[in-house]
Design an enzyme around this catalytic site. Sequence first.
Site: not given
Length: 419
Positions: A22-23, A118, A123, A164, A166, A308, A400
């Site tokens: 997904k990512n 979230c 975020r 850092v 993503v 994750d 999701r």
Amino acid sequence: MQKLIIKGKRELSGTISISGSKNATLPILAASILANRVILKNVPLVKDIFTMAELLNFIGLKIKFIKKKKIIEITNKEKNINTLAPYKLVKTMRAGVLVLGSLLTKYRKARVSLPGGCAIGSRPVDLHLFALKKLGAKIKIKDGYIIAEAKRGLKGTNIKFPSVSVGATENALLAASKAKGKTVLKNCAVEPEILDLILFLKKLGTNINIKGRTISISNSKINQPNISHEVIFDRIELGTFMIAGALIAKNSLTINKINPKIINSEINILRKVGVQIIKKKTSIIIKKKRNLKNINIVTKPYPGFPTDLQAQLMVLLTQVNGVSKIKEDIFENRFMHVPELKRMGALIEIKDKTAIIKGPSKLTGAEVMATDLRASVSLVLAGLVAENRTIINRIYHLDRGYEFLESKLRKCKAKIRRV
Ligand code: EPZ
């Protein structure tokens, strides 16, 4: 709202196939705005992908799903392009903010809703905006939207990320891929999903090379009208099922359609716990093993242990001998699964950003509530190993990011159903 019902203590055996990531798919979908026609293969059919496809459709691209082949066809006919990412589509799928880099570099303007926070944290996107401003974008925030423009196009430059990220690395890569001249990005995230995006951007004709955490990008005139790309496997789904095997495999659990080389750090951590892992070319086998032992972990950007997988590892550590510690060093509020696991009997205390887990603890089924994507799958893992029945509410979080989770587990003899 749908629920999952799990009857615990059913030992797993058989083979699980891993879906596409997904990512990796999400930033590549954002990058497809820069192409004319894209055939994307091995796409996971999960909610976030459908939401991103809806966003591209809203912008004006034509999206066609060939579901049984897990293919998405994306066409950009450059007609009636709407450089807007509305709140209703970005609020539930924060990665929608990744269209900002593509829209800005190609159409020189964009209005993208701030994603908002979230369950796991606030975020922010300040690092995304920091990079885009360095590339020459004029950016203002108004009514909850990022309003960006670059009248004369973006201009390559040197950018060093203060920390850092993503998403910020991905947005900067997308923006730099059509900027004039060369861009050098330092202190980048280098997750395998980012390397897959780089592979895709190279097919688009962008010159990119990566050395450590430094990525250099320069636009080249060649433009491939049609691009075909197969998305890499989902290393977080893989890690989740490796932990399921370590928790309750009958003898062994085989997991295929993967490349073990990409998940060395996760494999090494699980081996430190005592999990027996056999690596094959495109699969791994998790052997049943008892007397697993405690470990101390800190979540880190790749190639460190991924945040994750933190909730999933925590379930395993409730079953090992001794006291383990997990420090969540990436997100500020990613222990929402802990109160639910404690209701099932786990012995976990939280001190600052560290969870202290006493094992082994006897888990018993309970009615629990999912709060975010990875917390929800940790409750599934706990349900598999707990006595009696576990009912998991709010499983839309799970949908999701995990494709066909219950059918993959049922195929390996788990007693799990959706109601
Ligand atoms: C990506 O999120 C993933 N999402 C997350 O996966 C993953 O947990 C995360 O990377 C870390 O690996 C996707 O790829 C769609 P970050 P992202 O920017 O890009 C702070 C899942 O479960 N930060 O690397 O949002 C941020 O608050 C999801 O699939 C800023 O301060 O993560 C966090 O503390 C959850 N300013 C840290 O950096 C910014 O501008 C790392 O975030 C951006 C981030």
